[in-house]
Every structure is written in C-alpha cells, then in structure tokens.
Design an enzyme around this catalytic site. Structure first.
Site, PDB file in Angstrom:
ATOM      1  CG  ASN A 168     -42.735 -45.111 -24.095  1.00 33.30           C
ATOM      2  OD1 ASN A 168     -41.873 -44.966 -23.240  1.00 33.30           O
ATOM      3  ND2 ASN A 168     -42.495 -44.903 -25.363  1.00 33.30           N
ATOM      4  CD  GLU A 264     -32.110 -40.030 -26.317  1.00 29.34           C
ATOM      5  OE1 GLU A 264     -32.916 -39.505 -27.114  1.00 29.34           O
ATOM      6  OE2 GLU A 264     -30.907 -40.187 -26.591  1.00 29.34           O
ATOM      7  CB  CYS A 298     -40.174 -41.066 -28.056  1.00 29.29           C
ATOM      8  SG  CYS A 298     -38.985 -42.337 -28.487  1.00 29.29           S
TER       9      CYS A 298
HETATM   10  P1  NAP Z   1     -42.392 -38.632 -17.480  1.00 27.65           P
HETATM   11  O1  NAP Z   1     -43.669 -38.285 -16.845  1.00 27.65           O
HETATM   12  O2  NAP Z   1     -41.430 -37.533 -17.802  1.00 27.65           O
HETATM   13  O3  NAP Z   1     -41.695 -39.714 -16.509  1.00 27.65           O
HETATM   14  C1  NAP Z   1     -40.485 -40.329 -16.871  1.00 27.65           C
HETATM   15  C2  NAP Z   1     -39.744 -40.745 -15.607  1.00 27.65           C
HETATM   16  O4  NAP Z   1     -39.342 -39.567 -14.887  1.00 27.65           O
HETATM   17  C3  NAP Z   1     -40.588 -41.570 -14.639  1.00 27.65           C
HETATM   18  O5  NAP Z   1     -39.786 -42.568 -14.074  1.00 27.65           O
HETATM   19  C4  NAP Z   1     -40.988 -40.530 -13.605  1.00 27.65           C
HETATM   20  O6  NAP Z   1     -41.255 -41.075 -12.350  1.00 27.65           O
HETATM   21  C5  NAP Z   1     -39.731 -39.694 -13.526  1.00 27.65           C
HETATM   22  N1  NAP Z   1     -39.913 -38.376 -12.931  1.00 27.65           N
HETATM   23  C6  NAP Z   1     -41.066 -37.673 -12.748  1.00 27.65           C
HETATM   24  N2  NAP Z   1     -40.799 -36.482 -12.160  1.00 27.65           N
HETATM   25  C7  NAP Z   1     -39.456 -36.427 -11.980  1.00 27.65           C
HETATM   26  C8  NAP Z   1     -38.575 -35.458 -11.428  1.00 27.65           C
HETATM   27  N3  NAP Z   1     -39.016 -34.296 -10.949  1.00 27.65           N
HETATM   28  N4  NAP Z   1     -37.253 -35.734 -11.417  1.00 27.65           N
HETATM   29  C9  NAP Z   1     -36.778 -36.896 -11.899  1.00 27.65           C
HETATM   30  N5  NAP Z   1     -37.575 -37.865 -12.432  1.00 27.65           N
HETATM   31  C10 NAP Z   1     -38.886 -37.630 -12.469  1.00 27.65           C
HETATM   32  O7  NAP Z   1     -42.593 -39.431 -18.845  1.00 27.65           O
HETATM   33  P2  NAP Z   1     -43.622 -40.617 -19.137  1.00 27.65           P
HETATM   34  O8  NAP Z   1     -44.987 -40.038 -19.177  1.00 27.65           O
HETATM   35  O9  NAP Z   1     -43.332 -41.766 -18.265  1.00 27.65           O
HETATM   36  O10 NAP Z   1     -43.159 -41.055 -20.610  1.00 27.65           O
HETATM   37  C11 NAP Z   1     -43.657 -40.520 -21.785  1.00 27.65           C
HETATM   38  C12 NAP Z   1     -42.695 -39.514 -22.370  1.00 27.65           C
HETATM   39  O11 NAP Z   1     -41.430 -40.135 -22.603  1.00 27.65           O
HETATM   40  C13 NAP Z   1     -43.160 -39.009 -23.719  1.00 27.65           C
HETATM   41  O12 NAP Z   1     -42.958 -37.627 -23.785  1.00 27.65           O
HETATM   42  C14 NAP Z   1     -42.240 -39.729 -24.704  1.00 27.65           C
HETATM   43  O13 NAP Z   1     -42.072 -39.072 -25.928  1.00 27.65           O
HETATM   44  C15 NAP Z   1     -40.976 -39.785 -23.921  1.00 27.65           C
HETATM   45  N6  NAP Z   1     -40.084 -40.806 -24.453  1.00 27.65           N
HETATM   46  C16 NAP Z   1     -38.947 -40.421 -25.117  1.00 27.65           C
HETATM   47  C17 NAP Z   1     -38.117 -41.375 -25.700  1.00 27.65           C
HETATM   48  C18 NAP Z   1     -36.854 -40.982 -26.418  1.00 27.65           C
HETATM   49  O14 NAP Z   1     -35.995 -41.852 -26.599  1.00 27.65           O
HETATM   50  N7  NAP Z   1     -36.704 -39.747 -26.868  1.00 27.65           N
HETATM   51  C19 NAP Z   1     -38.450 -42.722 -25.597  1.00 27.65           C
HETATM   52  C20 NAP Z   1     -39.615 -43.076 -24.923  1.00 27.65           C
HETATM   53  C21 NAP Z   1     -40.425 -42.119 -24.347  1.00 27.65           C
HETATM   54  P3  NAP Z   1     -42.764 -41.364 -11.866  1.00 27.65           P
HETATM   55  O15 NAP Z   1     -43.263 -42.436 -12.765  1.00 27.65           O
HETATM   56  O16 NAP Z   1     -42.542 -41.813 -10.455  1.00 27.65           O
HETATM   57  O17 NAP Z   1     -43.514 -40.071 -11.982  1.00 27.65           O
END
Ligand code: NAP
Length: 490
Positions: A168, A264, A298
């Site tokens: 994001n 996070e 987020c």
């Molecule tokens: P995501 O689907 O959880 O993916 C995040 C990262 O994790 C990607 O690099 C993904 O790789 C990787 N990943 C996927 N499966 C994994 C596994 N089994 N083991 C280790 N890594 C794995 O999240 P997203 O859709 O990219 O991002 C949106 C989410 O991030 C939202 O829920 C948002 O709220 C949260 N977020 C939180 C914060 C905070 O600071 N709290 C800030 C920004 C965003 P691939 O792309 O290769 O699948």
C-alpha cells in the site's frame, strides 16, 4: 506470491516495449538471473509496467549466506553518509519514482508524490540517528547492596534481519524498515510485496549507488514457500519485521520460532465526531482519512462514528465535500483517488457494501466500480455488526455509524479486534482526555486523522493490529539492534 509467472523468453512485451522496466532481485548487489519473471501490471489499465527476475529456495539461501558472511562494516559517519546520499539520489529522481509508484500500485500520482516526501523524511531521520550516541550509564552505588562500579550500554547490530512489506506504500513501507536497519549496521533481506516490487527494487539500487556495502541488503521475490516462508522459519535470522495483513502476521508469529518478530498489521480506525465538534474540521478529516491513498492505509478512517445529534448535519456537509474527490486515471494530476490494488480487492469492497445494504445500510454517494477503480463511497446507517466495519475494508469506503453518548462511542470504538489508532473531533479537553485514556489503540489523535504522525515518532498498534512493539525510525532502530552492557570499577 500467488500471481502467475512467465518464462522470460515468452515475455515479449518486456523485450519489445522500451517503457517496460526489466528489473532483478539482488543477492548482495548481484542481480539474480532466472528463467522465470514476475509481470507487474497497472491495476488501472492492465498495461505491463515491468518485470522482475525471480528467486527460488537456492537464491534465498544464498541471500542468507551473503548477509551472514558480512563485509565491510560502516562506522556511524559512513552509515549517515550512505543514507544522506540515498536521500539525495531519491530526491533527484523524485518524479520518475513517483510515476513508478503510481504505475504499479494504481495510486494517484499526487499520493505517490506525497509518499516521496515521507521516504525523504525516513532517510533523513535515520541518517540523523546514526550520529547520536544511544548508550546509557548506570551508577551502581545507589542502594545498600551497591558497589563502586558503573554499567554502560551500547547497541550492536543484529547478524541478519528480514523485512517483509505490503503493497500500500510501495516506497515508504520499504524505507521504513531498511533505513533503520542500515542506521544500526544490521544486514537485511527485503521481501517486498509481489504487487509492487518495482519501487522496492529501485530503492535497493539507489542504496547500492549511495555506497551501501552490498552484503548489507538483498531483495528477493518468488514462490511464498521458497522465499518468504523460508526466510521467516530460518534459524539463522535474528529478526523478522513484517507489515501486512492480520492473517499473514499471525501465521508468521506461529512459524518464526526463536527470533525477534515485529508485526504491524491491519486496522479498522474510527474517526469519532463529538456533539461539540467543528463540523468543517470533521468533514475534512473524514474525507482525507477515508479517501487518501485510495483508502489503502492501515490507519485510514474505516469507521466514521458521529454523535446522533450532529449526524444529519455532518452527513449533509460530508456529501458536498466528497464531490472534491475526483477518481480515475492515476496518472492524471487532477485525480485524487486512483484504483485499489486489483480488481479482486475492489470486488470485495463492492461485496461488503452490498451486504451492509442488505442489513439496512444506505449508499448515499458513489459505489460504482470499473475493474480496480472504485468510486469514493459514502454509506450511512451501517449496522454495528456489518462485515464492512467489523473487518478491515481496505479501500475508499466511508461508513457512517451514530452513537448516543461518550460511553457508547468508546464501547463502539473498542468493539472490534483491531487496535491501531483513532481520531477524535472535539473542542472539549475533558472528553478528549477520556478517549486518550480509554481507547484500546496504539495512537489517539485529537482533531486529526487517526494516522497522523511523523516518521520518527513511535507508531504501531495493539490487539490484532500488532504486538505493541513500535516502529517509526527511532523505535525500529531498537528492534534492529541488541543492547550490550559492560561494567567497570569506578
Ligand atoms: P499481505 O497480503 O499480508 O502481504 C504482506 C507481505 O507478506 C507481502 O510481501 C506478501 O508477499 C507477504 N506474505 C504473504 N504470505 C506470506 C507468508 N506465508 N509468510 C511470509 N510473508 C508472506 O498484506 P497486503 O495485502 O500486502 O497489505 C495490506 C495489509 O497491510 C492491510 O491489512 C494493512 O492494514 C496492512 N498494513 C499495516 C500497516 C501497519 O503499520 N500496521 C501498514 C501498512 C499496511 P506476496 O506479495 O508475495 O504475497
């Protein structure tokens, strides 16, 4: 990683169209050669933006070994210089990188330019931290059992860390982990989102160009079990710093084993508008919080909670304000809201809106979808148990709910599994203090959006939003290092 990869030789668009970037993963500065490449397409018009050569289990191992083998260690001034130089290069290429962020993520170009400013700050603050001594001194002769000694602390880098980032904020999420690691002298392996890897790889190249010793940074993408999961489970890694969804974060917590883990995760932040609120301020914060970055922060406003006595007046003004949020082609300077990350994400948002309507909610404005492009959408009378508000809706939805008094607002705000941040709109200090004390979240902002912060202030959530271990440059540096103590007679 779940997207289809194609053999490099079949990737004709990448070889015939000069505008298509052909980038590589890197192991300690060496580009990965691979038969397979990942295609990165624009969520807006599906054009091929770039390709990335992919890593597998073998390359992931090589990245770990290269990080552990080490190389030239930089002193504090040298780390400062690398980060400062990288900041300079990034700023010289500001427009190019902003366009790349926008092209691969579908974020409006104005949001991408804003993100450049945030990454600038991260690099600047991390560089400044390199120059500060972070040691402490404890005199030991301060109790009846004391001794004439002093205990000194200093920070040592970790052997090797892993940073896993979401889509994001394609640049800033990466900078937020890499810059503090470099400032500590900790080598790091980056696993960026498969949806937005191009910007992350460009930042990696900029850091090499700025003089970062190659062993300090590798960047790998590839099948989840061969890359991300392998890195998470490897016993040689000291820290996994992850930002992303709750589901993946909890899986990492279960599988990481004996190492530090920073999580996070998702949020469901409320903007709480009290009876005494300045409604113009409330309307601006609600719109900015709900629609900036296509609602994909987020800390975006994901629930607008309004006192029942001002709900109608607020809603009327809000509907006028929403007209300013033009949506469409992310590359257009006038577009305020670009796409969400892909069509599947937009369909999910459409679906939760339909479900809320079946439960009695009303769509007052927006709701149209074309592919990954979703119109900023205002929904009122959303039931408290609607999926849209109980779970994270990562997009430009603005669900309005009402409350009857402050107790009710606090209970409603605390009623979901998330605990990231909250914004309160009020001019009453006593009310503000109650929310600051009673909300179960990591951050409370008064007369601001929930996500307001600067890049070196502590940031992070509790409950399902995180383990309460903060990021932000200064806190992240604590994670990316160990404290060592020594004592001497004094
Ligand atoms: P995501 O689907 O959880 O993916 C995040 C990262 O994790 C990607 O690099 C993904 O790789 C990787 N990943 C996927 N499966 C994994 C596994 N089994 N083991 C280790 N890594 C794995 O999240 P997203 O859709 O990219 O991002 C949106 C989410 O991030 C939202 O829920 C948002 O709220 C949260 N977020 C939180 C914060 C905070 O600071 N709290 C800030 C920004 C965003 P691939 O792309 O290769 O699948």
């Amino acid at each position: 990683m779940s997207t289809t990869t194609v053999p490099a030789k079949e990737n004709s668009a990448a070889t015939t169209n000069d505008a298509v970037l052909q980038l590589n993963c890197y192991i300690a500065g060496n580009p990965i050669k691979s038969e397979n490449v990942l295609e990165v397409r624009s969520p807006y018009d599906d054009r091929l933006v770039g390709t990335v050569t992919l890593a597998g289990a073998k390359e992931t191992d090589q990245a770990i070994e290269a990080g552990l083998k080490g190389g030239r260690n930089l002193n504090r001034y040298e780390r400062y210089s690398v980060l400062e130089k990288a900041r300079g290069i990034l700023m010289n290429r500001k427009e190019e990188i902003a366009q790349l962020i926008s092209a691969e993520s579908g974020l409006a170009i104005r949001e991408a330019r804003y993100e450049m400013g945030r990454a600038h700050d991260v690099l600047m603050f991390a560089a400044i931290e390199c120059l500060k001594d972070d040691g402490q001194i404890f005199s030991c002769d301060i109790s009846p059992t004391g001794k004439a000694r002093k205990i000194f602390t200093f920070r040592e880098p970790l052997n090797l860390a892993v940073a896993i980032t979401p889509f994001n904020h394609p640049l800033n999420q990466v900078a937020h982990k890499i810059a503090p690691a470099i400032a500590c002298g900790t080598p790091v392996i980056l696993k960026p989102s498969e949806k937005t890897p191009l910007t992350a790889i460009r930042l990696t190249e900029i850091l090499y160009e700025a003089g970062l010793p190659p062993h300090m940074l590798s960047v790998v993408l590839g099948p989840t079990n061969e890359v991300a999961e392998k890195l998470v489970k490897d016993g040689r890694i000291d820290l996994v710093s992850f930002t992303g969804s709750v589901a993946v974060g909890k899986r990492i917590a279960q599988t990481a084993g004996y190492k530090k883990v920073i999580l996070e995760l998702g949020g469901n932040d409320p903007l709480i508008i009290l009876e005494d609120a300045d409604l113009d301020t409330a309307v601006t914060l609600a719109a900015e919080g709900s629609f900036r970055n296509s609602g994909q922060r987020c800390t975006a406003v994901k629930r607008i909670l309004v006192h029942e006595k001002v709900k109608d007046a607020f809603t009327k003004k809000f509907l006028e304000k929403v007209k300013d949020y033009s949506y469409g082609d992310p590359a257009d300077d006038d577009t305020k809201v670009g796409t969400v990350i892909d069509e599947q994400a937009a369909i999910y948002l459409e679906d939760v809106t339909k479900k809320a309507v079946e439960q009695g909610a009303k769509v007052l404005s927006g709701g149209n979808r074309t592919g990954a492009l979703l119109e900023p959408t205002v929904i009122t009378d959303v039931p408290r148990d609607a999926q849209m508000v109980m779970q994270e809706s990562f997009g430009p939805l603005a669900p309005i709910l009402s409350f009857k008094d402050i107790d009710d607002a606090i209970a409603l705000s605390n009623s979901t599994v998330y605990g990231l941040s909250a914004g309160i709109v009020t001019n009453n200090m006593q009310h503000a203090m109650r929310f600051i004390k009673e909300l179960k979240v990591g951050t409370v902002n008064i007369n601001e959006v929930p996500g307001y912060r600067i890049e070196n202030s502590p940031f992070g959530g509790i409950k399902d939003s995180g383990l309460g271990i903060k990021e932000g440059v200064i806190e992240a540096m604590k994670c990316f290092s160990f404290i060592k103590t020594f004592s001497m007679p004094w």
